[in-house]
Design a protein around this motif. Structure first.
Motif, mmCIF file in Angstrom:
data_model
loop_
_atom_site.group_PDB
_atom_site.id
_atom_site.type_symbol
_atom_site.label_atom_id
_atom_site.label_comp_id
_atom_site.label_asym_id
_atom_site.label_seq_id
_atom_site.Cartn_x
_atom_site.Cartn_y
_atom_site.Cartn_z
ATOM 1 N N ALA A 4 0.797 -1.282 -0.122
ATOM 2 C CA ALA A 4 0.009 -0.133 -0.099
ATOM 3 C C ALA A 4 0.818 1.282 -0.001
ATOM 4 N N ALA A 5 1.821 1.321 0.777
ATOM 5 C CA ALA A 5 2.720 2.532 1.007
ATOM 6 C C ALA A 5 3.564 2.533 -0.434
ATOM 7 N N VAL A 6 3.909 1.566 -1.132
ATOM 8 C CA VAL A 6 4.700 1.719 -2.372
ATOM 9 C C VAL A 6 3.693 2.356 -3.379
ATOM 10 N N GLU A 7 2.461 1.520 -3.390
ATOM 11 C CA GLU A 7 1.517 2.075 -4.336
ATOM 12 C C GLU A 7 1.217 3.597 -4.164
ATOM 13 N N LEU A 8 1.117 4.034 -2.877
ATOM 14 C CA LEU A 8 0.745 5.429 -2.911
ATOM 15 C C LEU A 8 2.133 6.202 -3.313
ATOM 16 N N LEU A 9 3.126 5.843 -2.868
ATOM 17 C CA LEU A 9 4.517 6.652 -3.336
ATOM 18 C C LEU A 9 4.464 7.108 -4.808
ATOM 19 N N TYR A 10 4.117 5.793 -5.599
ATOM 20 C CA TYR A 10 4.229 5.902 -6.916
ATOM 21 C C TYR A 10 2.967 6.280 -7.643
ATOM 22 N N THR A 11 2.060 6.478 -7.121
ATOM 23 C CA THR A 11 0.904 6.968 -7.946
ATOM 24 C C THR A 11 0.450 8.388 -7.554
ATOM 25 N N ALA A 12 1.049 8.797 -6.427
ATOM 26 C CA ALA A 12 0.680 10.146 -5.910
ATOM 27 C C ALA A 12 1.143 11.373 -7.042
ATOM 28 N N ASP A 13 0.336 12.431 -6.956
ATOM 29 C CA ASP A 13 0.750 13.548 -8.019
ATOM 30 C C ASP A 13 1.383 14.449 -7.279
ATOM 31 N N ARG A 14 1.438 14.426 -5.884
ATOM 32 C CA ARG A 14 2.228 15.349 -5.090
ATOM 33 C C ARG A 14 2.917 14.244 -3.966
ATOM 34 N N GLN A 15 4.142 14.952 -3.515
ATOM 35 C CA GLN A 15 4.787 14.054 -2.400
ATOM 36 C C GLN A 15 3.749 13.751 -1.297
ATOM 37 N N PRO A 16 3.764 12.421 -1.040
ATOM 38 C CA PRO A 16 3.200 12.037 0.122
ATOM 39 C C PRO A 16 3.830 12.256 1.415
ATOM 40 N N THR A 17 3.355 12.737 2.473
ATOM 41 C CA THR A 17 3.734 12.986 3.706
ATOM 42 C C THR A 17 4.126 11.779 4.314
ATOM 43 N N ALA A 18 5.235 11.710 5.115
ATOM 44 C CA ALA A 18 5.507 10.375 6.306
ATOM 45 C C ALA A 18 4.264 9.823 7.025
ATOM 46 N N THR A 19 3.306 10.882 7.244
ATOM 47 C CA THR A 19 2.045 10.449 7.825
ATOM 48 C C THR A 19 1.252 9.886 6.611
ATOM 49 N N ASP A 20 1.094 10.353 5.537
ATOM 50 C CA ASP A 20 0.369 9.501 4.605
ATOM 51 C C ASP A 20 0.784 8.336 4.237
ATOM 52 N N LEU A 21 1.997 7.959 4.313
ATOM 53 C CA LEU A 21 2.621 6.459 3.986
ATOM 54 C C LEU A 21 2.361 5.762 5.241
ATOM 55 N N VAL A 22 2.525 6.163 6.595
ATOM 56 C CA VAL A 22 2.223 5.554 7.726
ATOM 57 C C VAL A 22 0.822 4.980 7.621
ATOM 58 N N ARG A 23 0.082 6.046 7.529
ATOM 59 C CA ARG A 23 -1.446 5.655 7.366
ATOM 60 C C ARG A 23 -1.884 4.889 6.224
ATOM 61 N N SER A 24 -1.267 4.965 5.184
ATOM 62 C CA SER A 24 -1.569 4.063 4.020
ATOM 63 C C SER A 24 -1.233 2.619 4.395
ATOM 64 N N ALA A 25 -0.199 2.293 5.017
ATOM 65 C CA ALA A 25 0.466 0.909 5.662
ATOM 66 C C ALA A 25 -0.551 0.391 6.581
ATOM 67 N N ARG A 26 -0.691 1.274 7.509
ATOM 68 C CA ARG A 26 -1.816 0.895 8.622
ATOM 69 C C ARG A 26 -3.138 0.580 8.427
ATOM 70 N N ASP A 27 -3.838 1.268 7.551
ATOM 71 C CA ASP A 27 -5.178 0.687 6.935
ATOM 72 C C ASP A 27 -5.172 -0.350 5.970
ATOM 73 N N ALA A 28 -4.035 -0.570 5.322
ATOM 74 C CA ALA A 28 -3.954 -2.008 4.343
ATOM 75 C C ALA A 28 -3.833 -3.098 5.366
ATOM 76 N N ALA A 29 -2.955 -2.883 6.323
ATOM 77 C CA ALA A 29 -2.604 -3.988 7.129
ATOM 78 C C ALA A 29 -3.761 -4.233 8.056
ATOM 79 N N ASP A 30 -4.587 -3.198 8.359
ATOM 80 C CA ASP A 30 -5.586 -3.508 9.275
ATOM 81 C C ASP A 30 -6.892 -4.378 8.405
#
Length: 78
Positions: free
Chosen positions: A42-68
């Motif tokens: 999820a974090a890699v997908e967000l990193l490579y599909t984002a139109d603007r730089q995702p914050t560290a919080t965005d990446l943490v949230r993405s990983a957490r939500d996908a894992a949950d």
């Protein structure tokens, strides 16, 4: 270190994913490898599909939500 997109490195991503998958204490006894894999993808997908730089919080949230989500889905399947 290997740079990924937006200046993040593999080490940064690993650290952020680990932070995300460990946020929910109710899942502490679940399969950590499955949670990490779901969070990583999820974090890699967000990193490579984002139109603007995702914050560290965005990446943490993405990983957490996908894992949950993956953990709940696996529990429902059992």
């Amino acid at each position: 270190m290997t740079n990924l997109r937006w200046g993040y490195t593999l080490h940064h991503l690993h650290t952020l994913v680990r932070a995300g998958i460990h946020q929910r204490t109710q899942y502490a006894l679940c399969d950590i490898d499955e949670r990490y894999a779901a969070g990583w993808h999820a974090a890699v997908e967000l990193l490579y599909t984002a139109d603007r730089q995702p914050t560290a919080t965005d990446l943490v949230r993405s990983a957490r939500d996908a894992a949950d989500y993956e953990t709940r889905r696996a529990a429902e399947h059992r």
